[in-house]
Design a protein around this motif. Structure first.
Motif, PDB file in Angstrom:
ATOM      1  N   ILE A 242     -22.609   6.697 -23.466  1.00  0.00           N
ATOM      2  CA  ILE A 242     -22.607   6.196 -24.842  1.00  0.00           C
ATOM      3  C   ILE A 242     -21.438   5.232 -25.048  1.00  0.00           C
ATOM      4  N   ALA A 243     -20.262   5.579 -24.495  1.00  0.00           N
ATOM      5  CA  ALA A 243     -19.093   4.706 -24.608  1.00  0.00           C
ATOM      6  C   ALA A 243     -19.317   3.387 -23.865  1.00  0.00           C
ATOM      7  N   TRP A 244     -20.007   3.441 -22.740  1.00  0.00           N
ATOM      8  CA  TRP A 244     -20.346   2.199 -22.012  1.00  0.00           C
ATOM      9  C   TRP A 244     -21.183   1.284 -22.897  1.00  0.00           C
ATOM     10  N   ARG A 245     -22.148   1.856 -23.570  1.00  0.00           N
ATOM     11  CA  ARG A 245     -23.030   1.062 -24.429  1.00  0.00           C
ATOM     12  C   ARG A 245     -22.288   0.498 -25.641  1.00  0.00           C
ATOM     13  N   THR A 383     -28.885  10.358 -26.142  1.00  0.00           N
ATOM     14  CA  THR A 383     -28.178   9.394 -25.289  1.00  0.00           C
ATOM     15  C   THR A 383     -29.073   8.203 -24.964  1.00  0.00           C
ATOM     16  N   LEU A 384     -30.323   8.480 -24.651  1.00  0.00           N
ATOM     17  CA  LEU A 384     -31.260   7.382 -24.376  1.00  0.00           C
ATOM     18  C   LEU A 384     -31.445   6.502 -25.601  1.00  0.00           C
ATOM     19  N   SER A 385     -31.483   7.096 -26.778  1.00  0.00           N
ATOM     20  CA  SER A 385     -31.614   6.316 -28.006  1.00  0.00           C
ATOM     21  C   SER A 385     -30.460   5.330 -28.149  1.00  0.00           C
ATOM     22  N   VAL A 386     -29.234   5.805 -27.891  1.00  0.00           N
ATOM     23  CA  VAL A 386     -28.063   4.925 -27.996  1.00  0.00           C
ATOM     24  C   VAL A 386     -28.082   3.865 -26.896  1.00  0.00           C
ATOM     25  N   LEU A 387     -28.377   4.271 -25.666  1.00  0.00           N
ATOM     26  CA  LEU A 387     -28.387   3.328 -24.544  1.00  0.00           C
ATOM     27  C   LEU A 387     -29.374   2.193 -24.766  1.00  0.00           C
TER      28      LEU A 387
END
Length: 420
Positions: A242-245, A383-387
């Motif tokens: 999430i932080a990467w995104r 997590t997939l939603s954010v990515l």
């Protein structure tokens, strides 16, 4: 059942904080109880609402074992596989203990037989009584003596059996001052978690001798101070992605940790991502995705759903091997991964023990998932939603309490909007 809508359209960089490591805390709790370091200061200072449910379950169970011998002690293990298995052994090696363990129907369906049989073989001749309901309760009456100092257990289904028994060896060594050992029959699944157990035993002052398929507790010297607890690498898996995104960072990331899920740092390198510590003690993930992933359930089974979420937004297919173990978790996580990939518009081809994830050629406008009461499935979907930046409707979000009670608050730090 409760539903939550995740809107990742207004993301912002933030510093994210995982809970204390569930796996580390469980081992440290037992060893603090055995060695007189109870209670654990850092764990005792952590807000109750931020502790994983499994940690709270195990702490309550140990508190019950610390009571003077007397009436039967009832312990509800809820849905905690590791707490239940640890408490089974600790109950069996606590002289005079009479413990009645219960849990959810799903926990009762999970495999525990090899652990029960190992305890009966080693301690039954000395008077251990271990009876099973259908499936509850599991009732244990501990003997006051013991015989041959060895537990023998198969390694194929779960390393939790061996970890539980090795912690039992520590208890018996302190009580009897003679070496106790665990002999593992056949190949060992998720060996990293057993390595984590050995690491904690040594940090608390135990000498553990290792040879092929055999671990023996042979000595104890009290350490100068109680070891510190790191952040939870299973939770850090979601937060780092999430932080990467979002361009943010994470706290409590111990790169020297023995936790198997720290493998994330190495596994994402193939996809073109890398991690680096910041001057403020945080950890960042950077890079541009250029390839797929390769990971094995034998190394880090709890990490595979997280990696599957990342695989859905990578430019090339990813391969997950040795995935059969995922069927024996809080839910059938193998089917959970396939459902997630399908809901997102990709494909997941299962051939034997290998799952190949093909990301979709374009992202859907929205996707929906049911957590099925599994904490990891809920957090992986979010997590997939954010990515991807794709809105999500999730059924059953409350199950994150099991390992990461503050997950939704951390997500809101990144600008994600949550509505019910």
């Amino acid at each position: 059942m409760t539903k939550i809508h995740v809107d990742p359209s207004h993301l912002t960089a933030s510093v994210l904080t995982p809970p204390l490591s569930k796996s580390d805390a469980q081992r440290a709790l037992v060893l603090a109880h055995l060695t007189g370091a109870w209670p654990l200061p850092l764990l005792d200072e952590e807000p109750e609402h931020f502790l994983a449910a499994d940690v709270r379950v195990l702490r309550r169970g140990i508190e019950a074992l610390r009571l003077p011998p007397g009436p039967v002690r009832d312990v509800d293990c809820a849905d905690g596989g590791a707490p239940f298995r640890i408490l089974v052994t600790q109950s069996a090696v606590t002289p005079g203990a009479h413990v009645r363990l219960t849990g959810t129907p799903r926990l009762g369906e999970r495999p525990h037989g090899p652990l029960f049989e190992s305890l009966r073989e080693a301690l039954g001749p000395s008077g251990l009584s271990l009876t099973e309901g259908h499936p509850w309760p599991v009732e244990i009456r501990a003997p006051s003596a013991s015989g041959e100092p060895v537990f023998r257990v198969p390694g194929a289904q779960s390393s939790q059996y061996a970890s539980s028994l090795l912690l039992g060896c520590a208890a018996l060594y302190l009580r009897e001052r003679r070496p106790w050992r665990v002999e593992i029959i056949g190949p060992l699944t998720s060996a990293g978690y057993l390595d984590l157990t050995v690491s904690w035993l040594r940090r608390f002052g135990f000498t553990v001798r290792e040879s092929e398929g055999r671990l023996e507790v042979t000595d104890y010297r009290a350490p100068d101070r109680t070891p510190a607890l790191p952040g939870d690498w299973s939770s850090l898996g979601y937060l780092l992605l999430i932080a990467w995104r979002t361009g943010g960072s994470v706290e409590r990331a111990d790169l020297a940790s023995a936790h198997p899920d720290q493998a994330l740092v190495r596994l994402v390198e193939r996809a073109g991502l890398s991690t680096s510590p910041g001057p403020d003690g945080t950890l960042r993930m950077t890079g541009t995705a250029r390839d797929g992933l390769v990971a094995s359930g034998k190394e880090c089974p709890d990490l595979l759903p997280t990696l599957a979420a990342l695989a859905c937004v990578l430019p090339r297919p990813s391969t997950l091997t040795d995935v059969g173990i995922l069927r024996l978790k809080e839910s059938d996580r193998l089917e959970g991964i396939r459902t997630l990939v399908d809901a997102f518009g990709g494909s997941a081809l299962l051939e034997g023990e290998t799952l190949t994830i093909q990301p979709p050629t374009s992202h859907p406008p929205h996707f929906s998932m049911d957590s099925r009461g599994d904490h990891r499935q809920a957090m992986v979907a979010a997590t997939l939603s954010v990515l991807s930046g794709v809105p999500l409707t999730l059924t059953g979000p409350e199950c994150v309490e099991k390992s990461f009670p503050g997950f939704w608050q951390q997500l809101e730090r990144t600008g994600v909007r949550l509505t019910t």
